[in-house]
Design an enzyme around this catalytic site. Structure first.
Site, PDB file in Angstrom:
ATOM      1  N   ALA A 187       0.840  -1.341  -0.080  1.00  0.00           N
ATOM      2  CA  ALA A 187       0.167  -0.014   0.068  1.00  0.00           C
ATOM      3  C   ALA A 187       0.741   1.116  -0.107  1.00  0.00           C
ATOM      4  O   ALA A 187       0.570   2.273  -0.588  1.00  0.00           O
ATOM      5  CB  ALA A 187      -0.724  -0.010   1.200  1.00  0.00           C
ATOM      6  N   ARG A 188       2.036   1.112   0.746  1.00  0.00           N
ATOM      7  CA  ARG A 188       2.620   2.417   0.931  1.00  0.00           C
ATOM      8  C   ARG A 188       3.498   2.747  -0.431  1.00  0.00           C
ATOM      9  O   ARG A 188       4.196   4.051  -0.351  1.00  0.00           O
ATOM     10  CB  ARG A 188       3.477   2.307   2.092  1.00  0.00           C
ATOM     11  CG  ARG A 188       4.520   1.357   2.001  1.00  0.00           C
ATOM     12  CD  ARG A 188       5.242   0.945   3.530  1.00  0.00           C
ATOM     13  NE  ARG A 188       6.273   0.037   3.479  1.00  0.00           N
ATOM     14  CZ  ARG A 188       6.934  -0.447   4.493  1.00  0.00           C
ATOM     15  NH1 ARG A 188       6.725   0.074   5.820  1.00  0.00           N
ATOM     16  NH2 ARG A 188       7.754  -1.457   4.279  1.00  0.00           N
ATOM     17  N   GLU A 189       3.700   2.140  -1.027  1.00  0.00           N
ATOM     18  CA  GLU A 189       4.710   2.145  -2.410  1.00  0.00           C
ATOM     19  C   GLU A 189       3.806   2.862  -3.487  1.00  0.00           C
ATOM     20  O   GLU A 189       3.758   2.434  -4.420  1.00  0.00           O
ATOM     21  CB  GLU A 189       5.299   1.062  -2.707  1.00  0.00           C
ATOM     22  CG  GLU A 189       5.854   0.002  -1.467  1.00  0.00           C
ATOM     23  CD  GLU A 189       6.189  -1.279  -1.920  1.00  0.00           C
ATOM     24  OE1 GLU A 189       5.922  -1.684  -2.882  1.00  0.00           O
ATOM     25  OE2 GLU A 189       6.780  -1.937  -0.889  1.00  0.00           O
ATOM     26  N   ARG A 240       1.537  -1.020   4.953  1.00  0.00           N
ATOM     27  CA  ARG A 240       2.091  -1.884   3.938  1.00  0.00           C
ATOM     28  C   ARG A 240       0.964  -3.065   3.318  1.00  0.00           C
ATOM     29  O   ARG A 240       0.923  -3.359   2.066  1.00  0.00           O
ATOM     30  CB  ARG A 240       3.429  -2.694   4.228  1.00  0.00           C
ATOM     31  CG  ARG A 240       3.998  -3.726   3.479  1.00  0.00           C
ATOM     32  CD  ARG A 240       5.264  -4.362   4.020  1.00  0.00           C
ATOM     33  NE  ARG A 240       5.627  -5.500   3.581  1.00  0.00           N
ATOM     34  CZ  ARG A 240       6.641  -5.696   2.699  1.00  0.00           C
ATOM     35  NH1 ARG A 240       7.304  -4.730   2.200  1.00  0.00           N
ATOM     36  NH2 ARG A 240       7.005  -6.826   2.348  1.00  0.00           N
ATOM     37  N   ARG A 258       3.649 -12.034   0.325  1.00  0.00           N
ATOM     38  CA  ARG A 258       4.080 -13.125   0.897  1.00  0.00           C
ATOM     39  C   ARG A 258       2.703 -14.255   1.202  1.00  0.00           C
ATOM     40  O   ARG A 258       3.051 -15.204   1.602  1.00  0.00           O
ATOM     41  CB  ARG A 258       4.495 -12.859   2.351  1.00  0.00           C
ATOM     42  CG  ARG A 258       5.424 -11.691   2.789  1.00  0.00           C
ATOM     43  CD  ARG A 258       6.835 -12.227   1.897  1.00  0.00           C
ATOM     44  NE  ARG A 258       7.965 -11.345   2.354  1.00  0.00           N
ATOM     45  CZ  ARG A 258       8.184 -10.188   1.536  1.00  0.00           C
ATOM     46  NH1 ARG A 258       7.554 -10.062   0.490  1.00  0.00           N
ATOM     47  NH2 ARG A 258       9.069  -9.524   1.802  1.00  0.00           N
ATOM     48  N   HIS A 310       6.874  -2.302  -7.178  1.00  0.00           N
ATOM     49  CA  HIS A 310       7.120  -2.025  -6.142  1.00  0.00           C
ATOM     50  C   HIS A 310       8.039  -0.764  -5.861  1.00  0.00           C
ATOM     51  O   HIS A 310       8.586  -0.341  -7.071  1.00  0.00           O
ATOM     52  CB  HIS A 310       7.900  -3.097  -5.376  1.00  0.00           C
ATOM     53  CG  HIS A 310       6.870  -4.198  -5.230  1.00  0.00           C
ATOM     54  ND1 HIS A 310       6.356  -4.790  -3.899  1.00  0.00           N
ATOM     55  CD2 HIS A 310       6.460  -5.230  -5.882  1.00  0.00           C
ATOM     56  CE1 HIS A 310       5.789  -5.837  -4.042  1.00  0.00           C
ATOM     57  NE2 HIS A 310       5.658  -6.185  -5.181  1.00  0.00           N
ATOM     58  N   SER A 311       8.320  -0.434  -4.583  1.00  0.00           N
ATOM     59  CA  SER A 311       9.322   0.553  -4.444  1.00  0.00           C
ATOM     60  C   SER A 311      10.018   0.406  -2.976  1.00  0.00           C
ATOM     61  O   SER A 311       9.376  -0.259  -2.233  1.00  0.00           O
ATOM     62  CB  SER A 311       8.769   1.984  -4.707  1.00  0.00           C
ATOM     63  OG  SER A 311       8.218   2.728  -3.204  1.00  0.00           O
ATOM     64  N   TYR A 364      16.443  -9.799  -0.847  1.00  0.00           N
ATOM     65  CA  TYR A 364      16.633 -10.647   0.324  1.00  0.00           C
ATOM     66  C   TYR A 364      15.594 -11.630   0.056  1.00  0.00           C
ATOM     67  O   TYR A 364      14.788 -11.936  -0.851  1.00  0.00           O
ATOM     68  CB  TYR A 364      16.143 -10.026   1.546  1.00  0.00           C
ATOM     69  CG  TYR A 364      14.924  -9.092   1.575  1.00  0.00           C
ATOM     70  CD1 TYR A 364      13.683  -9.449   1.264  1.00  0.00           C
ATOM     71  CD2 TYR A 364      15.127  -7.827   1.807  1.00  0.00           C
ATOM     72  CE1 TYR A 364      12.526  -8.556   1.214  1.00  0.00           C
ATOM     73  CE2 TYR A 364      13.982  -6.862   1.588  1.00  0.00           C
ATOM     74  CZ  TYR A 364      12.744  -7.390   1.400  1.00  0.00           C
ATOM     75  OH  TYR A 364      11.818  -6.437   1.257  1.00  0.00           O
ATOM     76  N   GLU A 387      11.394  -2.876  -8.644  1.00  0.00           N
ATOM     77  CA  GLU A 387      11.416  -1.653  -7.547  1.00  0.00           C
ATOM     78  C   GLU A 387      12.011  -0.741  -8.025  1.00  0.00           C
ATOM     79  O   GLU A 387      13.079  -0.176  -8.547  1.00  0.00           O
ATOM     80  CB  GLU A 387      12.494  -2.267  -6.286  1.00  0.00           C
ATOM     81  CG  GLU A 387      12.308  -3.658  -5.535  1.00  0.00           C
ATOM     82  CD  GLU A 387      11.246  -3.536  -4.597  1.00  0.00           C
ATOM     83  OE1 GLU A 387      10.899  -2.424  -4.294  1.00  0.00           O
ATOM     84  OE2 GLU A 387      10.923  -4.486  -4.208  1.00  0.00           O
TER      85      GLU A 387
HETATM   86 ZN   LIG Z   1       6.818  -3.688  -2.161  1.00  0.00          ZN
END
Ligand SMILES: [Zn+2]
Ligand SMILES: *[C@@H]1O[C@H](CO)[C@@H](O)[C@H](O)[C@H]1NC(C)=O
Ligand SMILES: *[C@@H]1O[C@H](CO)[C@@H](O)[C@H](O)[C@H]1NC(C)=O
Length: 439
Positions: A187-189, A240, A258, A310-311, A364, A387
């Protein structure tokens, strides 16, 4: 590890509910530096737990991690950091203040008519914003677009996907390949949805790009987590996850990235409901991830390239995320990724230098991601997590509104390269071998 016990105590006390008129008043932003492997492991352990909101993770020792901590836990965290010798410094004394600055840019948003799109400000998801734009395009360009209400979010929002296509293949032996793109599962990206919207805008509204949907079909979801996205705009900017209510916890939401059923919970995911990377009570527990899965199954085998925005960090990541191993076609994935990175760099809007690697090796380990699932189960030959850049913003995820346009423009240069490759491999090359020459 000797510090294990204190982690457990700390985390038990951090099972808090952050909702109800949320404000970042008194929250502090910490930079925490791990100088050896043990310290790094300890930090990674903390990260799986609630109460600490990791905005930026260091990929190497000595590099700062950025972590937001609620007022009631600051003393405790500082004590623990000191006791294990982790160096930290407070970089923002009151997080609410940097939020106010961003909110001000919101109040300066340009005047927009219903169905308009903008890349000078962040848009809302709802019916008079992004969804209105998609509905307007579908109404105005019925020959090349089709709107699909492919799912409904936990809180009941319409999830829309737009298809762009010139029509079915005339060659029965060679169906057109589909490029599937989603954004905003986190959400925050906020920079992710504009990247997807800009692709839609370029394909549908710029006649110069008509060739891009002749032999290749597109399916694009600009906002895959509308509840979370709305919540970041109304309440908690750095939220997020989804907003689902969990059976045995006051904390809400699952990390959609995930939650996919491929090596679910294998690595880099948490079983703690309050954690940022909570994988959900089981795989596909979220209506948003189920909606994506169902779309793939309904459109069996047509997707050849899956892209998820994504970011942040300027990374082009291909599978696998669940483990530090490479897929069989790593050569293709790396080759194409490098071409795309070069095109973005040459577009020269922000001089973005993308690193190209597997998710697990370049970022990661993270299992249960949409990109792993799309390749392994969803049938997409190629799959990338993108990203996007933070640009010159100082704080994690708070991209400057003035940099939306340069970011989405340079990203578009990469999309053109993705398209060329998919068209050549899954259309031109197949058509050559299956078509018998005629006069
Ligand atoms: Zn992300
Ligand atoms: C497509 O259909 C085949 C055959 O029915 C099946 O084995 C496969 O799992 C399906 N794949 C997707 C992505 O739906
Ligand atoms: C298309 O086919 C040619 C000739 O076999 C090959 O060299 C080329 O790599 C193929 N293109 C793609 C994108 O796979």
């Amino acid at each position: 590890m000797p510090m294990r016990a204190s982690v457990v105590v700390l985390c038990a006390s951090l099972l808090i509910n952050w909702t109800n008129g949320f404000s970042y008043e008194g929250y502090k932003l910490y930079e925490i530096v791990a100088n050896d492997i043990i310290e790094m492991k300890y930090l990674r352990e903390l990260e799986k737990q609630a109460g600490l909101n990791f905005l930026k993770e260091a990929y190497s020792l000595g590099e700062p991690n950025e972590v937001v901590v609620a007022p009631q836990y600051q003393k405790e965290i500082e004590k623990i950091l000191k006791s294990i010798g982790l160096k930290y410094k407070i970089v923002v004394e009151n997080v609410e203040e940097i939020m106010e600055a961003e909110r001000r840019t919101f109040s300066l948003r340009p005047f927009m008519g219903l169905g308009d799109v903008t890349f000078r400000s962040f848009m809302f998801h709802h019916e008079v914003s992004m969804n209105a734009y998609l509905r307007r395009l579908a109404g105005q360009y019925p020959e090349i677009t089709k709107l699909e209400h492919f799912g409904t979010s936990f809180e009941g929002r319409d999830m829309l996907l737009i298809r762009v296509s010139s029509g079915p293949s005339s060659n029965p032996d060679v169906p057109k390949p589909t490029i599937f793109i989603d954004a905003g599962i986190h959400a925050r990206e906020w920079i992710a949805p504009p990247a997807a919207l800009y692709i839609i805008h370029q394909l549908v509204e710029n006649p110069a790009n008509a060739a891009l949907y002749q032999n290749v079909d597109w399916a694009i979801i600009p906002c895959l987590n509308p509840d979370g996205y709305q919540y970041t705009q109304d309440e908690e900017r750095w939220w997020r996850k989804t907003r689902s209510v969990l059976p045995n916890s006051d904390c809400r939401g699952t990390d959609g990235n995930r939650n996919f059923d491929y090596y679910w919970m294998h690595a880099g995911a948490s079983s703690t409901p309050c954690a940022e990377t909570y994988a959900g009570p089981q795989a596909f527990s979220e209506p948003e991830t189920v909606a994506l899965k169902d779309w793939f199954f309904t459109n069996n085998g047509t997707v050849k390239l899956y892209l998820t925005f994504h970011s942040f960090g300027n990374l082009l990541l291909y599978p696998w995320g669940y483990d530090r191993i490479v897929p069989d076609d790593v050569g293709d994935l790396k080759y194409l990724g490098d071409l795309v990175a070069e095109a973005i760099y040459n577009a020269n809007k922000l001089n973005s230098v993308y690193m190209v690697d597997t998710s697990a090796l370049g970022l990661y380990e993270a299992a249960g991601t949409s990109a792993d699932w799309a390749k392994a189960v969803g049938g997409s030959a190629l799959s990338y997590t993108i990203e996007l850049p933070l640009g010159s913003a100082r704080y994690a995820f708070l991209n400057l509104a003035s940099e939306i346009l340069p970011i989405v423009q340079e990203t578009w240069a990469g999309i053109e390269v993705f398209h060329s490759f998919i068209e050549e491999r899954f259309w031109t090359n197949l058509t050559i071998t299956t078509t018998t020459p005629s006069s």
